[in-house]
Write an enzyme that holds these catalytic residues in place. Structure first.
Site, PDB file in Angstrom:
ATOM      1  N   ASP A   4      -0.742  -9.853  -4.005  1.00 37.83           N
ATOM      2  CA  ASP A   4       0.474  -9.101  -4.340  1.00 37.83           C
ATOM      3  C   ASP A   4       0.107  -7.793  -5.049  1.00 37.83           C
ATOM      4  O   ASP A   4       0.733  -7.419  -6.039  1.00 37.83           O
ATOM      5  CB  ASP A   4       1.435  -9.938  -5.188  1.00 37.83           C
ATOM      6  CG  ASP A   4       2.820  -9.309  -5.262  1.00 37.83           C
ATOM      7  OD1 ASP A   4       3.073  -8.309  -4.560  1.00 37.83           O
ATOM      8  OD2 ASP A   4       3.652  -9.820  -6.026  1.00 37.83           O
ATOM      9  N   PHE A  42       0.816  -1.228   0.000  1.00 38.89           N
ATOM     10  CA  PHE A  42       0.000   0.000   0.000  1.00 38.89           C
ATOM     11  C   PHE A  42       0.848   1.276   0.000  1.00 38.89           C
ATOM     12  O   PHE A  42       0.328   2.377   0.088  1.00 38.89           O
ATOM     13  CB  PHE A  42      -1.015  -0.022   1.153  1.00 38.89           C
ATOM     14  CG  PHE A  42      -2.211  -0.920   0.889  1.00 38.89           C
ATOM     15  CD1 PHE A  42      -2.496  -1.407  -0.385  1.00 38.89           C
ATOM     16  CD2 PHE A  42      -3.075  -1.275   1.921  1.00 38.89           C
ATOM     17  CE1 PHE A  42      -3.610  -2.219  -0.631  1.00 38.89           C
ATOM     18  CE2 PHE A  42      -4.188  -2.082   1.697  1.00 38.89           C
ATOM     19  CZ  PHE A  42      -4.460  -2.555   0.415  1.00 38.89           C
TER      20      PHE A  42
HETATM   21  O1  DOR Z   1       6.212  -7.365  -9.018  1.00 44.66           O
HETATM   22  C1  DOR Z   1       6.469  -7.075  -7.857  1.00 44.66           C
HETATM   23  N1  DOR Z   1       6.278  -5.840  -7.376  1.00 44.66           N
HETATM   24  N2  DOR Z   1       6.977  -8.011  -7.059  1.00 44.66           N
HETATM   25  C2  DOR Z   1       7.438  -7.715  -5.828  1.00 44.66           C
HETATM   26  O2  DOR Z   1       7.910  -8.583  -5.169  1.00 44.66           O
HETATM   27  C3  DOR Z   1       7.435  -6.323  -5.338  1.00 44.66           C
HETATM   28  C4  DOR Z   1       6.370  -5.592  -5.978  1.00 44.66           C
HETATM   29  C5  DOR Z   1       6.418  -4.112  -5.703  1.00 44.66           C
HETATM   30  O3  DOR Z   1       6.551  -3.741  -4.539  1.00 44.66           O
HETATM   31  O4  DOR Z   1       6.251  -3.340  -6.639  1.00 44.66           O
END
Ligand code: DOR
Length: 457
Positions: free
Chosen positions: A318, A77
């Site tokens: 994610d 976030f």
């Molecule tokens: O694609 C990703 N973006 N993988 C991650 O592990 C971190 C995340 C990010 O914080 O943007």
């Protein structure tokens, strides 16, 4: 239920704060056409209550399925430091609009969440601004490794998260000796992003030479993920630590992890279940770029098989927003990540509708699973005494997912224009309607999650 005198009186009088009538409840016994009564945020009665109970507020759930509140145990976030991409208010607003009642938020903010003061700053920011319940991960690194046994037990902490490979932000713990120190210092299940930093660095020239996002799953290849997973599972065995491997993407890792289920829990993301290479890169370009990458169809199929086999414990979104301008930069300068907290449930309900996933298994992956593996108190099932966290869904509702619907500050979703069948209609958090009839309701009421003692789970 709460033992206050007022709640005892209401219980004796069969007068609830909220009654949910006429729905199909997804209980630990399976689907049941029963009603539910809530007093002071907890479930106090289940059964045919319509003519026996009164209430301050009644929710007509006729035609709806009532799920235990959906818990998303992986969201970014971005607050503090990166609030042009997302913040706690917008992120949790998206959560609630997507039927999510609680989130675990990730530590790669700016500053990183490494110390008690960083965690406290996040808890203070969430207070009065978060629409759903929350906990925050502490990042595990060489600098705080020796303090993690204390840090991981602070109120509002979801546990420790380790990045073995660089993704976004400066959090990294890639050397075995550092990983050993981190894993030795604590008891709770430790969450890990398993990509091998040395191999990623070695192969980065591939991405730079190509300049095309289609190379992403070849730069960050199967062995990059599998090698890191083997290493960390080995170190977890050596240090007797429980592990949670985030966003598993390869058939090879799933076969390996199936042999380590006593110690290791497994997450997959909707993005890796919904998309595959090279099609997603051709259609979405770098907007399909995430770490670990979306891979070819046989890996996608292996993730679905691992869901059927019970190897997967949770689906986490994610949710990792970046602005459209950032995502549109030339590859590989464009950051990895996409929104997901709001689309987790709609896209998974669409799989339920297509017959790829049973509703019971979805509940296991998004409610009971996270509550079980992380020891979240009072969450994850529709049962007496549990928090009244409910996600009411219409399995037949057809909607088109659109960028306009997305509450994230970044304002986009890789599913823009996709029609789905199955949609969240109401979101109830501790007996309060945070979303009613698909619209936000009231004011942010989110609270920090409570966890069982790690030694008991
Ligand atoms: O694609 C990703 N973006 N993988 C991650 O592990 C971190 C995340 C990010 O914080 O943007």
């Amino acid at each position: 239920m709460s033992n206050s005198a007022a709640s005892q009186q209401k219980l004796a009088a069969h007068h609830a704060d909220l009654l949910v009538l006429g729905g199909t409840l997804m209980t630990p016994n399976g689907a049941a056409r029963i009603d539910l009564a809530c007093i002071e945020g907890r479930i106090v009665a289940l059964g045919n209550l319509a003519n026996l109970w009164s209430a301050d507020d009644t929710l007509d759930a006729t035609g709806l399925h009532v799920l235990p509140g959906v818990i998303d145990s992986q969201v970014h976030f971005r607050e503090p430091g990166l609030t042009h991409k997302e913040d706690l208010q917008a992120g949790t607003r998206g959560a609630v609009l997507g039927g999510v009642t609680a989130v675990f938020e990730m530590p790669n903010t700016n500053p990183l969440t490494l110390w008690e003061s960083d965690l406290k700053a996040k808890l203070d920011s969430a207070d009065g601004r978060a629409w759903c319940d929350y906990a925050f991960y502490i990042g595990g690194s060489a600098t705080n490794a020796d303090h993690l046994h204390t840090l991981e037990n602070l109120p509002g902490c979801a546990g420790v998260k380790v990045f073995m490979g660089s993704s976004f932000g400066d959090l990294l713990a890639d050397e075995d000796e550092v990983l050993r120190r981190i894993l030795r210092n604590g008891k709770r299940r430790l969450a890990v992003h398993a990509e091998d930093e040395a191999r990623l660095t070695e192969r980065k020239a591939l991405a730079e030479a190509s300049g095309n996002v289609r190379i992403h799953p070849h730069w960050r290849d199967v062995e990059s993920a599998f090698k890191a997973t083997r290493r960390i599972v080995g170190i977890a065995a050596e240090t007797d630590r429980r592990l949670h491997v985030l966003h598993v993407t390869t058939a090879e890792e799933m076969a390996f992890l199936a042999q380590h289920k006593r110690r290791v829990s497994v997450e997959v993301t909707p993005h890796h279940l919904n998309m595959h290479a090279p099609e997603c890169y051709e259609r979405l370009g770098s907007f399909a770029q995430m770490n670990p990458p979306v891979r070819e169809q046989h890996h996608q199929q292996a993730l679905w098989q691992a869901i059927r086999d019970g190897v997967v414990d949770v689906i986490g979104s994610d949710h990792a927003p970046h602005t459209r301008e950032e995502k549109a930069k030339p590859y590989p300068q464009c950051p990895s990540g996409m929104t997901g907290v709001q689309t987790l449930l709609p896209t998974m309900l669409n799989h339920v509708n297509a017959g790829r996933l049973s509703l019971q298994r979805l509940v296991d992956l998004t409610s009971a699973g996270p509550a079980r593996i992380f020891g979240i108190e009072g969450k994850g099932r529709i049962a007496l005494g549990y928090d009244c966290d409910l996600t009411l869904v219409d399995l037949n509702a057809k909607r088109v997912i659109s960028n306009e619907w997305i509450a994230s500050i970044s304002g986009w979703t890789p599913y823009d224009g996709m029609q789905v069948t199955g949609w969240p209609i109401h979101t109830v958090i501790r007996g309060t309607l945070a979303m009613r009839d698909e619209a936000l309701n009231g004011t942010p009421q989110g609270k920090k999650l409570q966890f069982l003692d790690a030694t008991l789970t």
